[in-house]
Design a protein around this motif. Sequence first.
Motif, PDB file in Angstrom:
ATOM      1  N   THR A 106     -19.944-100.384  16.069  1.00  0.00           N
ATOM      2  CA  THR A 106     -20.493-101.040  17.266  1.00  0.00           C
ATOM      3  C   THR A 106     -20.147-100.255  18.521  1.00  0.00           C
ATOM      4  O   THR A 106     -20.998-100.055  19.415  1.00  0.00           O
ATOM      5  CB  THR A 106     -19.945-102.477  17.361  1.00  0.00           C
TER       6      THR A 106
ATOM      7  N   SER B 142     -22.254 -97.103  18.593  1.00  0.00           N
ATOM      8  CA  SER B 142     -23.660 -97.344  18.935  1.00  0.00           C
ATOM      9  C   SER B 142     -23.845 -97.614  20.426  1.00  0.00           C
ATOM     10  O   SER B 142     -24.967 -97.495  20.949  1.00  0.00           O
ATOM     11  CB  SER B 142     -24.199 -98.524  18.132  1.00  0.00           C
ATOM     12  N   ALA B 143     -22.766 -98.003  21.113  1.00  0.00           N
ATOM     13  CA  ALA B 143     -22.865 -98.273  22.554  1.00  0.00           C
ATOM     14  C   ALA B 143     -22.644 -97.034  23.404  1.00  0.00           C
ATOM     15  O   ALA B 143     -22.713 -97.121  24.646  1.00  0.00           O
ATOM     16  CB  ALA B 143     -21.847 -99.352  22.943  1.00  0.00           C
TER      17      ALA B 143
ATOM     18  N   GLY C 132     -27.203 -94.831  17.142  1.00  0.00           N
ATOM     19  CA  GLY C 132     -27.117 -96.211  16.673  1.00  0.00           C
ATOM     20  C   GLY C 132     -27.724 -96.425  15.310  1.00  0.00           C
ATOM     21  O   GLY C 132     -27.332 -97.363  14.590  1.00  0.00           O
TER      22      GLY C 132
ATOM     23  N   THR D 212     -27.289-101.530  19.383  1.00  0.00           N
ATOM     24  CA  THR D 212     -25.932-102.054  19.647  1.00  0.00           C
ATOM     25  C   THR D 212     -25.852-103.537  19.319  1.00  0.00           C
ATOM     26  O   THR D 212     -24.853-104.016  18.747  1.00  0.00           O
ATOM     27  CB  THR D 212     -25.552-101.805  21.106  1.00  0.00           C
TER      28      THR D 212
ATOM     29  N   THR E 191     -23.460-105.273  16.578  1.00  0.00           N
ATOM     30  CA  THR E 191     -22.580-106.382  16.979  1.00  0.00           C
ATOM     31  C   THR E 191     -22.789-107.591  16.074  1.00  0.00           C
ATOM     32  O   THR E 191     -21.816-108.244  15.650  1.00  0.00           O
ATOM     33  CB  THR E 191     -22.851-106.759  18.438  1.00  0.00           C
TER      34      THR E 191
END
Length: 332
Positions: free
Chosen positions: A95, A98-99, A115, A182, A186
Amino acid sequence: PLPLLLPAAVIAATSLATPVVAGPAVTALVVPLLAGGVGLVTIWQERTGKMVVAASKSCTAELLVRVASSEARIGRATSIMAPMPMYIATCTFATVASALPLVVRPCPALLRLVGLPMVLVSGCMIIAALERQRRAQRQLEAAMDTVDGPAPRSGIVSMRNWWVPPLLLGSLAPGSLPQRLTLVCTALAIEVVVLHSCALRQLYTAEVYHCRCARVHARADAWAQEASTASRALPFGSAAAIINILFSTAFASFSPFVSLFPIVALGVCGRAIQWTQEARRDVKRAQLENQSLQKSISSQPPPWFINERPGDPKSTIGLFVLSDDPNIVDFR
Protein backbone atom coordinates in the motif's frame (compact mmCIF):
# COMPACT_ATOMS: atom_id res chain seq x y z
CA PRO A 1 -25.39 -49.96 55.82
CA LEU A 2 -28.70 -51.00 57.36
CA PRO A 3 -29.27 -54.15 55.19
CA LEU A 4 -26.07 -55.64 56.63
CA LEU A 5 -27.02 -55.16 60.28
CA LEU A 6 -29.24 -58.27 60.45
CA PRO A 7 -26.63 -60.71 59.00
CA ALA A 8 -23.97 -59.15 61.27
CA ALA A 9 -26.18 -59.62 64.32
CA VAL A 10 -26.90 -63.24 63.38
CA ILE A 11 -23.20 -64.01 62.90
CA ALA A 12 -22.27 -62.34 66.19
CA ALA A 13 -24.99 -64.19 68.11
CA THR A 14 -24.01 -67.50 66.53
CA SER A 15 -20.33 -67.03 67.35
CA LEU A 16 -21.12 -66.16 70.97
CA ALA A 17 -23.65 -68.98 71.47
CA THR A 18 -21.73 -71.77 69.79
CA PRO A 19 -19.13 -72.33 72.57
CA VAL A 20 -21.93 -72.37 75.15
CA VAL A 21 -24.49 -74.53 73.34
CA ALA A 22 -22.31 -76.86 71.30
CA GLY A 23 -19.24 -78.86 72.15
CA PRO A 24 -15.60 -78.13 71.40
CA ALA A 25 -15.71 -80.13 68.18
CA VAL A 26 -18.65 -78.18 66.79
CA THR A 27 -17.10 -74.91 67.93
CA ALA A 28 -13.82 -75.75 66.18
CA LEU A 29 -15.81 -76.25 62.97
CA VAL A 30 -18.36 -73.43 63.14
CA VAL A 31 -16.17 -70.54 64.32
CA PRO A 32 -13.57 -70.79 61.50
CA LEU A 33 -16.41 -71.11 59.00
CA LEU A 34 -18.02 -67.92 60.28
CA ALA A 35 -14.70 -66.05 60.32
CA GLY A 36 -13.86 -67.39 56.87
CA GLY A 37 -17.23 -66.36 55.39
CA VAL A 38 -16.95 -62.86 56.73
CA GLY A 39 -13.34 -62.74 55.52
CA LEU A 40 -14.45 -63.67 52.00
CA VAL A 41 -16.94 -60.81 52.06
CA THR A 42 -14.10 -58.50 53.10
CA ILE A 43 -11.90 -59.69 50.24
CA TRP A 44 -14.84 -59.29 47.85
CA GLN A 45 -15.13 -55.65 48.95
CA GLU A 46 -11.56 -55.09 47.81
CA ARG A 47 -12.37 -56.51 44.39
CA THR A 48 -15.52 -54.39 44.09
CA GLY A 49 -13.77 -51.19 45.18
CA LYS A 50 -10.86 -51.73 42.81
CA MET A 51 -13.18 -52.39 39.86
CA VAL A 52 -15.23 -49.26 40.57
CA VAL A 53 -12.12 -47.09 40.80
CA ALA A 54 -10.66 -48.66 37.65
CA ALA A 55 -13.82 -47.86 35.68
CA SER A 56 -13.74 -44.27 36.95
CA LYS A 57 -10.09 -43.83 36.02
CA SER A 58 -10.77 -45.28 32.58
CA CYS A 59 -13.47 -42.64 31.95
CA THR A 60 -11.15 -39.92 33.24
CA ALA A 61 -8.35 -41.15 30.97
CA GLU A 62 -10.66 -41.02 27.96
CA LEU A 63 -11.55 -37.45 28.87
CA LEU A 64 -7.84 -36.61 29.16
CA VAL A 65 -7.28 -38.04 25.67
CA ARG A 66 -9.99 -35.73 24.33
CA VAL A 67 -8.43 -32.74 26.06
CA ALA A 68 -5.00 -33.62 24.65
CA SER A 69 -6.42 -34.11 21.14
CA SER A 70 -8.18 -30.74 21.30
CA GLU A 71 -5.01 -29.04 22.52
CA ALA A 72 -2.98 -30.63 19.71
CA ARG A 73 -5.44 -29.38 17.07
CA ILE A 74 -5.47 -25.90 18.58
CA GLY A 75 -1.67 -25.94 18.43
CA ARG A 76 -1.79 -26.89 14.74
CA ALA A 77 -4.24 -24.06 14.06
CA THR A 78 -1.93 -21.63 15.85
CA SER A 79 1.04 -22.74 13.76
CA ILE A 80 -1.03 -22.41 10.58
CA MET A 81 -2.00 -18.83 11.45
CA ALA A 82 1.54 -17.83 12.41
CA PRO A 83 2.48 -16.23 9.01
CA MET A 84 -0.57 -13.94 8.97
CA PRO A 85 1.24 -10.97 10.58
CA MET A 86 3.79 -11.24 7.77
CA TYR A 87 0.94 -11.02 5.24
CA ILE A 88 -0.32 -7.86 6.96
CA ALA A 89 3.18 -6.34 6.84
CA THR A 90 3.51 -7.22 3.13
CA CYS A 91 0.15 -5.66 2.32
CA THR A 92 1.12 -2.55 4.27
CA PHE A 93 4.37 -2.28 2.30
CA ALA A 94 2.46 -2.74 -0.97
CA THR A 95 0.00 0.00 0.00
CA VAL A 96 2.82 2.41 0.83
CA ALA A 97 4.64 1.57 -2.40
CA SER A 98 1.48 2.10 -4.46
CA ALA A 99 1.15 5.59 -2.95
CA LEU A 100 4.59 6.70 -4.14
CA PRO A 101 3.23 8.23 -7.39
CA LEU A 102 1.03 10.47 -5.25
CA VAL A 103 4.01 11.77 -3.26
CA VAL A 104 6.88 11.96 -5.72
CA ARG A 105 6.82 15.10 -7.86
CA PRO A 106 7.53 15.10 -10.71
CA CYS A 107 6.43 11.48 -11.12
CA PRO A 108 8.07 9.40 -13.87
CA ALA A 109 5.74 7.51 -16.20
CA LEU A 110 7.09 4.14 -15.08
CA LEU A 111 6.52 4.98 -11.42
CA ARG A 112 2.87 5.74 -12.12
CA LEU A 113 2.36 2.03 -12.87
CA VAL A 114 4.03 0.71 -9.73
CA GLY A 115 0.58 0.20 -8.20
CA LEU A 116 -0.24 -2.65 -10.59
CA PRO A 117 2.35 -5.14 -9.25
CA MET A 118 1.53 -3.97 -5.71
CA VAL A 119 -2.12 -4.89 -6.30
CA LEU A 120 -0.98 -8.33 -7.44
CA VAL A 121 1.18 -8.72 -4.34
CA SER A 122 -1.71 -7.72 -2.06
CA GLY A 123 -4.03 -10.10 -3.92
CA CYS A 124 -1.60 -12.97 -3.40
CA MET A 125 -1.39 -12.13 0.31
CA ILE A 126 -5.17 -12.14 0.77
CA ILE A 127 -5.49 -15.45 -1.07
CA ALA A 128 -2.72 -17.00 1.06
CA ALA A 129 -4.35 -15.64 4.23
CA LEU A 130 -7.73 -17.04 3.21
CA GLU A 131 -6.21 -20.45 2.59
CA ARG A 132 -4.51 -20.48 5.97
CA GLN A 133 -7.67 -19.29 7.68
CA ARG A 134 -9.60 -22.13 6.03
CA ARG A 135 -7.05 -24.72 7.18
CA ALA A 136 -6.98 -23.29 10.70
CA GLN A 137 -10.79 -23.26 10.87
CA ARG A 138 -10.83 -26.93 9.88
CA GLN A 139 -8.50 -27.76 12.78
CA LEU A 140 -10.54 -25.67 15.20
CA GLU A 141 -13.77 -27.35 14.11
CA ALA A 142 -12.20 -30.74 14.83
CA ALA A 143 -10.97 -29.46 18.21
CA MET A 144 -14.43 -28.18 19.15
CA ASP A 145 -16.03 -31.43 18.05
CA THR A 146 -13.64 -33.28 20.34
CA VAL A 147 -14.66 -31.30 23.45
CA ASP A 148 -18.36 -30.94 22.50
CA GLY A 149 -18.02 -27.24 21.78
CA PRO A 150 -19.85 -25.26 19.08
CA ALA A 151 -18.32 -24.91 15.66
CA PRO A 152 -16.42 -21.62 15.16
CA ARG A 153 -18.28 -18.97 13.23
CA SER A 154 -16.98 -18.10 9.78
CA GLY A 155 -15.44 -14.70 9.15
CA ILE A 156 -16.94 -11.95 7.03
CA VAL A 157 -14.14 -12.30 4.46
CA SER A 158 -14.20 -15.45 2.33
CA MET A 159 -13.02 -16.79 -1.00
CA ARG A 160 -16.34 -15.77 -2.57
CA ASN A 161 -16.44 -12.09 -1.64
CA TRP A 162 -12.87 -10.91 -0.99
CA TRP A 163 -12.56 -9.36 -4.45
CA VAL A 164 -15.80 -7.31 -4.27
CA PRO A 165 -14.61 -4.28 -2.19
CA PRO A 166 -11.35 -3.81 -4.14
CA LEU A 167 -13.20 -4.12 -7.46
CA LEU A 168 -15.81 -1.57 -6.43
CA LEU A 169 -13.19 0.87 -5.19
CA GLY A 170 -11.05 0.44 -8.28
CA SER A 171 -13.93 0.95 -10.71
CA LEU A 172 -16.21 3.48 -8.97
CA ALA A 173 -13.84 5.67 -6.91
CA PRO A 174 -13.03 9.05 -8.48
CA GLY A 175 -9.45 9.99 -9.12
CA SER A 176 -6.48 9.06 -11.23
CA LEU A 177 -5.14 5.55 -11.86
CA PRO A 178 -2.46 5.69 -9.09
CA GLN A 179 -5.10 6.84 -6.61
CA ARG A 180 -7.40 3.99 -7.53
CA LEU A 181 -4.58 1.45 -7.27
CA THR A 182 -3.71 2.80 -3.82
CA LEU A 183 -7.34 2.43 -2.76
CA VAL A 184 -7.38 -1.16 -4.01
CA CYS A 185 -4.20 -2.00 -2.07
CA THR A 186 -5.64 -0.33 1.03
CA ALA A 187 -8.84 -2.37 0.76
CA LEU A 188 -6.87 -5.61 0.38
CA ALA A 189 -4.70 -4.73 3.39
CA ILE A 190 -7.81 -4.03 5.48
CA GLU A 191 -9.27 -7.36 4.42
CA VAL A 192 -6.13 -9.18 5.56
CA VAL A 193 -6.32 -7.43 8.94
CA VAL A 194 -10.02 -8.31 9.32
CA LEU A 195 -9.29 -11.88 8.31
CA HIS A 196 -6.52 -12.12 10.90
CA SER A 197 -8.76 -10.73 13.64
CA CYS A 198 -11.54 -13.19 12.76
CA ALA A 199 -9.07 -16.07 12.85
CA LEU A 200 -7.79 -14.96 16.25
CA ARG A 201 -11.34 -14.73 17.54
CA GLN A 202 -11.99 -18.29 16.41
CA LEU A 203 -8.76 -19.43 18.04
CA TYR A 204 -9.48 -17.74 21.36
CA THR A 205 -13.04 -19.07 21.44
CA ALA A 206 -11.72 -22.57 20.83
CA GLU A 207 -9.22 -22.15 23.66
CA VAL A 208 -12.02 -21.09 26.02
CA TYR A 209 -14.04 -24.24 25.33
CA HIS A 210 -10.88 -26.33 25.54
CA CYS A 211 -10.06 -24.85 28.95
CA ARG A 212 -13.60 -25.50 30.16
CA CYS A 213 -13.26 -29.15 29.16
CA ALA A 214 -9.89 -29.26 30.93
CA ARG A 215 -11.59 -27.81 34.03
CA VAL A 216 -14.18 -30.61 33.92
CA HIS A 217 -11.40 -33.16 33.58
CA ALA A 218 -9.57 -31.66 36.57
CA ARG A 219 -12.66 -31.93 38.76
CA ALA A 220 -13.47 -35.48 37.59
CA ASP A 221 -9.87 -36.61 38.02
CA ALA A 222 -9.78 -35.12 41.50
CA TRP A 223 -12.81 -37.19 42.53
CA ALA A 224 -11.30 -40.27 40.89
CA GLN A 225 -8.14 -39.75 42.94
CA GLU A 226 -10.25 -39.42 46.08
CA ALA A 227 -11.91 -42.74 45.24
CA SER A 228 -8.50 -44.30 44.66
CA THR A 229 -7.34 -43.03 48.05
CA ALA A 230 -10.31 -44.70 49.72
CA SER A 231 -9.70 -47.96 47.87
CA ARG A 232 -6.00 -48.12 48.78
CA ALA A 233 -6.95 -49.12 52.33
CA LEU A 234 -8.92 -52.17 51.15
CA PRO A 235 -5.86 -54.50 50.83
CA PHE A 236 -5.10 -53.89 54.51
CA GLY A 237 -8.62 -55.03 55.35
CA SER A 238 -8.18 -58.14 53.24
CA ALA A 239 -4.87 -58.91 54.93
CA ALA A 240 -6.43 -58.47 58.37
CA ALA A 241 -9.30 -60.75 57.37
CA ILE A 242 -6.91 -63.48 56.18
CA ILE A 243 -4.86 -63.26 59.39
CA ASN A 244 -8.04 -63.47 61.45
CA ILE A 245 -9.11 -66.59 59.52
CA LEU A 246 -5.76 -68.25 60.17
CA PHE A 247 -5.90 -67.41 63.87
CA SER A 248 -9.46 -68.68 64.23
CA THR A 249 -8.50 -71.96 62.55
CA ALA A 250 -5.38 -72.41 64.67
CA PHE A 251 -6.89 -71.52 68.07
CA ALA A 252 -10.50 -72.67 67.62
CA SER A 253 -10.06 -75.91 69.53
CA PHE A 254 -8.46 -74.62 72.74
CA SER A 255 -8.74 -70.82 72.95
CA PRO A 256 -11.28 -69.49 75.50
CA PHE A 257 -11.82 -66.39 73.31
CA VAL A 258 -12.63 -68.34 70.17
CA SER A 259 -16.01 -66.62 69.77
CA LEU A 260 -14.31 -63.23 69.32
CA PHE A 261 -12.74 -64.13 65.98
CA PRO A 262 -15.99 -63.80 63.96
CA ILE A 263 -16.74 -60.51 65.75
CA VAL A 264 -13.30 -59.19 64.82
CA ALA A 265 -13.95 -60.33 61.26
CA LEU A 266 -17.23 -58.40 61.31
CA GLY A 267 -15.43 -55.26 62.44
CA VAL A 268 -12.84 -55.58 59.67
CA CYS A 269 -15.55 -56.32 57.10
CA GLY A 270 -17.61 -53.34 58.24
CA ARG A 271 -14.64 -51.02 57.82
CA ALA A 272 -13.94 -52.47 54.36
CA ILE A 273 -17.57 -51.84 53.40
CA GLN A 274 -17.20 -48.24 54.56
CA TRP A 275 -14.11 -47.78 52.40
CA THR A 276 -15.95 -49.26 49.43
CA GLN A 277 -18.92 -46.97 49.97
CA GLU A 278 -16.60 -43.96 50.15
CA ALA A 279 -15.00 -45.01 46.87
CA ARG A 280 -18.42 -45.48 45.25
CA ARG A 281 -19.53 -42.04 46.43
CA ASP A 282 -16.46 -40.36 44.95
CA VAL A 283 -16.81 -42.35 41.73
CA LYS A 284 -20.43 -41.19 41.37
CA ARG A 285 -19.24 -37.60 41.75
CA ALA A 286 -16.59 -38.18 39.09
CA GLN A 287 -19.20 -39.67 36.74
CA LEU A 288 -21.47 -36.70 37.39
CA GLU A 289 -18.66 -34.36 36.39
CA ASN A 290 -18.10 -36.35 33.18
CA GLN A 291 -21.70 -35.96 32.00
CA SER A 292 -20.96 -32.62 30.35
CA LEU A 293 -17.65 -31.42 28.97
CA GLN A 294 -18.65 -27.76 28.98
CA LYS A 295 -20.66 -27.31 32.17
CA SER A 296 -20.08 -27.95 35.84
CA ILE A 297 -23.13 -30.08 36.59
CA SER A 298 -22.20 -30.97 40.13
CA SER A 299 -22.88 -28.38 42.82
CA GLN A 300 -20.34 -30.13 45.06
CA PRO A 301 -17.08 -28.17 45.36
CA PRO A 302 -13.98 -30.04 44.13
CA PRO A 303 -11.87 -31.99 46.62
CA TRP A 304 -9.11 -29.38 46.77
CA PHE A 305 -11.70 -26.95 48.20
CA ILE A 306 -13.12 -29.49 50.65
CA ASN A 307 -9.72 -30.53 52.03
CA GLU A 308 -8.52 -26.96 52.59
CA ARG A 309 -9.13 -24.81 55.61
CA PRO A 310 -10.56 -21.32 55.06
CA GLY A 311 -7.96 -19.79 57.41
CA ASP A 312 -5.00 -21.39 55.64
CA PRO A 313 -2.85 -18.68 53.96
CA LYS A 314 -2.04 -21.14 51.16
CA SER A 315 -5.71 -21.93 50.56
CA THR A 316 -7.08 -21.60 47.02
CA ILE A 317 -10.67 -21.11 48.19
CA GLY A 318 -12.19 -18.17 46.33
CA LEU A 319 -9.68 -18.11 43.48
CA PHE A 320 -12.12 -19.68 41.03
CA VAL A 321 -15.40 -18.27 39.81
CA LEU A 322 -16.97 -21.14 37.88
CA SER A 323 -19.08 -19.94 34.98
CA ASP A 324 -20.72 -21.61 32.01
CA ASP A 325 -20.48 -18.46 29.92
CA PRO A 326 -17.33 -18.52 27.71
CA ASN A 327 -17.20 -14.72 27.82
CA ILE A 328 -16.73 -14.68 31.62
CA VAL A 329 -13.23 -15.24 32.91
CA ASP A 330 -12.92 -18.13 35.36
CA PHE A 331 -10.17 -16.46 37.41
CA ARG A 332 -10.51 -13.32 39.45
